[in-house]
Design an enzyme around this catalytic site. Structure first.
Site, PDB file in Angstrom:
ATOM      1  N   ASP A 298      -4.016  51.091 -26.524  1.00  0.00           N
ATOM      2  CA  ASP A 298      -3.123  50.497 -27.537  1.00  0.00           C
ATOM      3  C   ASP A 298      -2.633  51.819 -28.402  1.00  0.00           C
ATOM      4  O   ASP A 298      -2.672  53.245 -27.935  1.00  0.00           O
ATOM      5  CB  ASP A 298      -4.113  49.804 -28.683  1.00  0.00           C
ATOM      6  CG  ASP A 298      -3.345  48.905 -29.430  1.00  0.00           C
ATOM      7  OD1 ASP A 298      -1.999  49.142 -29.652  1.00  0.00           O
ATOM      8  OD2 ASP A 298      -3.928  48.031 -30.511  1.00  0.00           O
TER       9      ASP A 298
HETATM   10  C1  BGC Z   1      -1.343  46.957 -31.692  1.00  0.00           C
HETATM   11  C2  BGC Z   1      -1.119  45.950 -30.408  1.00  0.00           C
HETATM   12  C3  BGC Z   1       0.262  46.323 -30.183  1.00  0.00           C
HETATM   13  C4  BGC Z   1       1.085  47.538 -30.383  1.00  0.00           C
HETATM   14  C5  BGC Z   1       2.490  47.780 -29.884  1.00  0.00           C
HETATM   15  C6  BGC Z   1      -0.571  48.130 -31.957  1.00  0.00           C
HETATM   16  O1  BGC Z   1      -0.706  48.572 -33.381  1.00  0.00           O
HETATM   17  O2  BGC Z   1      -2.798  46.955 -31.941  1.00  0.00           O
HETATM   18  O3  BGC Z   1      -1.263  44.917 -30.457  1.00  0.00           O
HETATM   19  O4  BGC Z   1       0.594  45.776 -28.819  1.00  0.00           O
HETATM   20  O5  BGC Z   1       0.783  48.286 -31.571  1.00  0.00           O
HETATM   21  O6  BGC Z   1       2.994  47.289 -31.148  1.00  0.00           O
END
Ligand code: BGC
Length: 760
Positions: A298
Site C-alpha cells: 500500500d
Molecule cells: C489506500 C489504497 C489505495 C492506495 C492508492 C492508499 O492510501 O489505502 O487502498 O489503493 O492508496 O490510491
C-alpha cells in the site's frame, strides 16, 4: 476452502454480458516455470541491470490535485525522464487514452528495454459511470448485479488506459467507526467471499489479455478492517483462529477467483506490519494458497515499518518487504533508493529481486502489454463507451438493488406519484458533489442525479415538489430550520435526505460518533414535530446509530451512497417502481457503545437474550449492558419489502448426514402481497458443541428469488460437511460430528429453525 453449498435456483452466469470474450483463463505462469512466456521473461531479466530491475518494482501516482471531496490526477511530463531511464514500472490514478498512450510510447520506444508501463487506479465503484459504494452494492446480495457493474467499470477504465485496478477491497469490518467499512462488503466472511469473487470476475472477465478487462487487486492483506477502536491504520491484534475464520476467507476467495494481484495493508498484525509479514505473504498467501500473482504494497507502507518500530531504517524495511514477497513498492522509493546499494554491498541477494521482477513482468505479459502495449488506450472506444447510456442503466439498476428498507410503518411507502405536495428536505437533497461518494477519483461532480432531481423526474408532473436544505452538513447554524419546518407544514409527506457526506467515510474517515453528523438530528426533530408523515432517506458509508429515527420516523430507507444514478434509484424505490430487496451486510447498533456488534458472535458462559422485562435480580450477572439491550437496532441480513414474505415448511432431506453425504434443506416462501418482489432467502447454521466454541449463527448460503404477488416458491440449499468445517482445537480445518441447528429466513434474526446431526 471448497464450497459445495449453493442455492439450486438462479445459477445462470453473465459471461456474455457486454461482449466480453470467452477465451481461456489467463495462463498462470509459475515463477521458474516452462513455456514461451517464461522464456521471454527470463531472457528479459537476464538483460536487465539492477537499476532496471528495481525500476520495474517502482510505482508512482500521477500528478495529484484536490477538487473538493475528490482528488484528481492531471497530465504531466514530469515522469518522462524516469520512464526513459526504466525507473518506473507504471503510474496510477492517471487516465485518458491519449495521455496513457503518450506515456506508453515513451516506455516502449525510448527506454532501453522497451518494457511497457502498467497504469493502475482505484476504480473502487465505477469509473466515470459511478456505481454505489461497495458496502451498498454488497447490500444487494445480488452477485450478478455486482459482477455486471464491475464489468462496466472495467470496460470504461480500460478504454482510458487503466489495466490494473486496486479493487476489490475485501476487508471484513465489524466496526462502523472505521470509515473504510464503506469500501468493503461488511461483516460476514461468507457474504464477503461471494462478493469478492463476483467483483474479481467482473474486473477480469474470462481473460486478462482481453482489451476490456483489467487485473483485480484483492486488498488490504490482511485484517486491515479490524483496527483497535475503529481508528484507521491502527493496530490489529487477534488470534490466528479469528484471522483464519473471519478475516482471511474473502482474500482467499478473491485469489481463488483468479485475482492477478494483491495489496498489503497499512496495519501491523500481532506485532508484525503486514508489508513485511512473512507469515502472511510467504506461509499463507504463496504457501498455503498457492498464489502466483503479484503483490503490491500500500502507499508507502514499506517505509512505514520504521514508524511501526520493527525496523530501524528504510533500508531494513525495503530488505524485509522484498524478502517477505512484496513485489512492487507503491510510492515509497524504498526499493529504488535502497536495494541497489544493499546488493552492491553484498547485503541483499539478487535472487529476491529477480523473483519480484518476474512477478511484475508476468503480470504485464498476462495483460497482453508485450503483444500490444496500446491495446488499453483506445480513444475511439473511450469516447463511445464512457458514460454510455447502457452503463448508466446498469448504475441505476444496481443502485436501486442496493437500497435497504429498514422500517415502513403503516405502509407509508411506496408513495403515490400523484401525491399533492412533497417536501424534500435536508443537506443531501440537492447535493450533487456528495452523491459520487468516497473513492470516486474519476466521477465528475456535475453528473450525478440528486435526490431532488430524481424525485421530480419520477413523480407525476401534477405533484408539487418543494425543497429546503434545512441545515448544512458541517455548519452548526440552525438558521435554516424554520424554513424547513414551514415547507414540511405545507406538504402531504416529507422526505428527509440526511446522513454523511462523501468525506465523512472512506480512508481516514473514522468517526467516534456514529449518529447523523452535525445538527441533522435537530432538523429531523423539528420536522417530525410538525406531525407530517416523514420518510428518512439516509445516506452513509457505514452502519449509523439510527435509534432516534427508528422511534420517531415512519419509514426509513438506508441508501448508502449510490453514485451517478442516486436520485433516480431512490425515486424508483420511493414511488414503488422497484420493490426494495436489499439486506444489511452489517449490523446496525443501537448506539456506538455496543460496537463491535455482529450477528455471528459467541454465546458466552452467561448469555443474556432477554429484553430487560424480567426482575433485575435475574439478570444482574449476565453478559449485558445496564443501559442498552444486547440486540442490535437492525440485525445483519435485515431488509424489508413492500410485500410480506411468509416462510413455511422448513424441511431437511435427512436428520443425520455422514461426512460424505449432502443434506438438502428447503423452505417455502410465499409472497403475501401486495406487489411482486424479490427476497433474499438466507441460510444459517449453528454448531452446538465444538472442540472450540462456535458462533450462535453463521451464514452458509443465500439466494435471491423473484416471487410474484400471491405466489409460493420452494427454495432449496445443499450442505455438506465442508460447509461445517472450522479451525478446531488443534487448528485443523474440518467439521466435527455432532448436533447442528439450521435456520432459514429473511434476516439473521427472523428465521425458521430445524436441526440435524453430522455423524462419522
Ligand atoms: C489506500 C489504497 C489505495 C492506495 C492508492 C492508499 O492510501 O489505502 O487502498 O489503493 O492508496 O490510491
Amino acid at each position: 476452502m471448497k464450497r459445495t453449498l449453493y442455492a439450486l435456483i438462479f445459477t445462470s452466469t453473465i459471461t456474455s454480458f457486454l461482449g466480453c470474450s470467452t477465451q481461456e483463463p489467463a495462463e498462470q505462469v509459475a515463477s521458474g516455470g516452462k513455456g514461451p512466456k517464461n522464456d521471454k521473461i527470463e531472457k528479459l531479466i537476464a538483460q536487465m541491470t539492477v537499476d532496471e530491475k528495481v525500476g520495474q518494482l517502482n510505482f508512482y501516482v500521477g500528478d495529484l490535485f484536490n477538487t473538493g471531496p475528490t482528488v484528481r490526477t492531471t497530465e504531466s511530463d514530469k515522469f518522462n525522464d524516469l520512464i526513459k531511464q526504466g525507473e518506473l514500472t507504471g503510474l496510477f490514478n492517471v487516465h485518458g487514452a491519449a495521455y496513457t498512450r503518450r506515456l506508453q510510447q515513451i516506455a516502449v520506444e525510448e527506454s532501453r528495454l522497451g518494457i511497457p508501463l502498467l497504469f493502475g487506479a482505484d476504480v473502487i465503484h465505477g469509473f466515470k459511470t459511478v456505481f454505489p459504494i461497495p458496502l451498498a452494492s454488497a447490500a444487494s446480495w445480488d452477485m450478478q448485479a455486482i459482477e455486471k457493474a464491475e464489468r462496466v467499470a472495467a470496460i470504461e477504465s480500460t478504454a482510458a488506459g487503466i489495466t490494473f485496478n486496486f479493487a476489490p477491497m475485501v476487508d471484513i469490518s465489524r466496526d462502523p467507526r472505521w470509515g473504510r467499512m464503506a469500501e468493503g462488503a461488511g461483516e460476514d466472511p461468507y457474504l464477503g467471499s461471494q462478493v469478492a469473487m463476483a467483483r474479481v470476475r467482473g474486473f477480469q472477465g474470462e481473460s486478462l489479455s482481453e482489451a476490456k478487462t483489467m487485473a483485480a487487486c484483492v486488498k488490504h492483506f490482511a485484517a486491515y478492517g479490524a483496527p483497535e477502536g475503529g481508528r484507521d491504520y491502527n493496530t490489529v491484534d487477534m488470534s490466528e483462529r479469528s484471522l483464519r475464520e473471519t478475516y482471511l476467507p474473502p482474500y482467499k476467495a478473491g485469489i481463488d477467483a483468479g485475482a492477478a494481484t494483491i495489496m498489503t495493508s497499512f496495519n501491523e498484525l500481532n506485532g508484525v506490519p503486514a508489508s513485511g509479514n512473512e507469515f502472511l505473504l510467504r506461509d499463507i498467501l504463496r504457501g498455503e494458497w498457492g498464489f502466483k500473482g503479484m503483490v503490491v504494497s500500500d502507499w508507502q507502507s514499506i517505509n512505514e515499518m520504521v514508524a511501526h518500530g520493527n525496523v530501524e531504517n528504510i533500508a531494513e524495511a525495503a530488505s524485509m518487504a522484498l524478502k517477505a514477497g512484496v513485489d512492487m513498492d507503491m510510492m515509497g522509493d524504498a526499493y529504488l533508493e535502497e536495494i541497489p546499494r544493499l546488493i552492491e554491498e553484498g547485503k541483499f541477494e539478487e535472487k529476491h529481486l529477480d523473483e519480484a521482477v518476474r512477478n511484475v513482468l508476468k503480470l504485464k505479459f498476462d495483460l497482453g502489454l508485450f503483444d500490444d502495449p496500446y491495446r488499453y488506450s483506445d480513444t475511439a472506444r473511450e469516447s463511445q463507451e464512457i458514460r454510455a447510456k447502457q452503463h448508466l442503466d446498469v448504475a441505476r439498476d444496481v443502485a436501486k438493488r442496493s437500497i435497504v428498507l429498514l422500517k415502513n410503518e403503516d405502509h407509508l411507502l411506496p408513495l403515490n406519484k400523484e401525491t399533492g405536495t412533497i417536501a424534500v428536505i435536508g443537506p443531501l437533497a440537492n447535493n450533487q458533489a456528495d452523491m459520487n461518494g468516497t473513492w470516486s477519483f474519476f466521477g465528475e461532480a456535475q453528473h450525478p442525479v440528486t435526490f431532488l432531481q430524481g424525485i421530480k423526474n419520477v413523480a407525476s408532473p401534477n405533484t408539487e415538489v418543494v425543497y429546503e436544505e434545512g441545515c448544512d452538513l458541517y455548519d452548526d447554524s440552525k438558521d435554516k430550520i424554520a424554513r424547513a419546518v414551514s415547507a414540511a407544514r405545507s406538504a402531504d409527506v416529507v422526505i428527509m435526505a440526511v446522513g454523511e457526506s462523501a468525506v465523512m467515510n472512506g480512508e481516514a474517515g473514522s468517526r467516534s460518533n456514529i449518529q447523523l453528523p452535525g445538527i441533522q438530528l435537530d432538523l429531523m426533530k423539528a420536522v417530525v414535530a410538525t406531525g407530517k408523515p416523514v420518510v428518512a432517506v439516509v445516506m452513509s458509508g457505514r452502519a449509523l446509530d439510527l435509534s432516534w429515527l427508528d422511534e420517531n420516523v415512519a419509514s426509513i430507507l438506508e441508501v448508502w451512497t449510490l453514485g451517478s444514478e442516486s436520485g433516480h434509484a431512490i425515486a424508483d424505490v420511493l414511488f414503488g417502481d422497484y420493490n426494495p430487496a436489499g439486506k444489511l451486510p452489517v449490523t446496525f447498533p443501537r448506539n456506538v457503545g455496543q460496537v463491535p456488534i455482529y450477528y455471528n458472535h459467541k454465546n458466552t458462559g452467561r448469555p443474556y437474550d432477554g429484553d430487560y422485562s424480567e426482575p433485575k435480580s435475574e439478570r444482574v450477572y449476565k453478559s449485558k449492558y445496564r443501559d442498552v439491550q444486547n440486540t442490535p437496532l437492525y440485525p445483519f441480513g435485515h431488509g424489508l419489502s413492500y410485500s410480506t414474505f411468509e416462510y413455511s415448511d422448513i424441511r431437511l432431506s435427512a436428520d443425520t448426514i455422514g461426512f460424505d453425504q449432502t443434506l438438502k434443506a428447503s423452505v417455502k416462501v410465499t409472497n403475501k402481497g401486495p406487489y411482486d418482489g424479490e427476497e433474499v432467502v438466507q441460510l444459517y447454521v449453528r454448531d452446538l458443541v465444538g472442540s472450540v466454541t462456535r458462533p450462535v449463527k453463521e451464514l452458509k448460503g443465500f439466494t435471491k428469488v423473484m416471487i410474484k404477488n400471491g405466489e409460493t416458491k420452494e427454495v432449496e440449499f445443499e450442505i455438506t460437511s465442508d460447509d461445517l468445517a472450522f479451525y478446531t482445537i488443534d487448528m485443523t480445518h474440518k467439521a466435527e460430528p455432532g448436533a447442528f441447528h439450521l435456520f432459514i429466513g429473511s434476516s439473521s434474526e427472523r428465521v425458521k429453525q430445524t436441526g440435524f446431526y453430522l455423524k462419522n
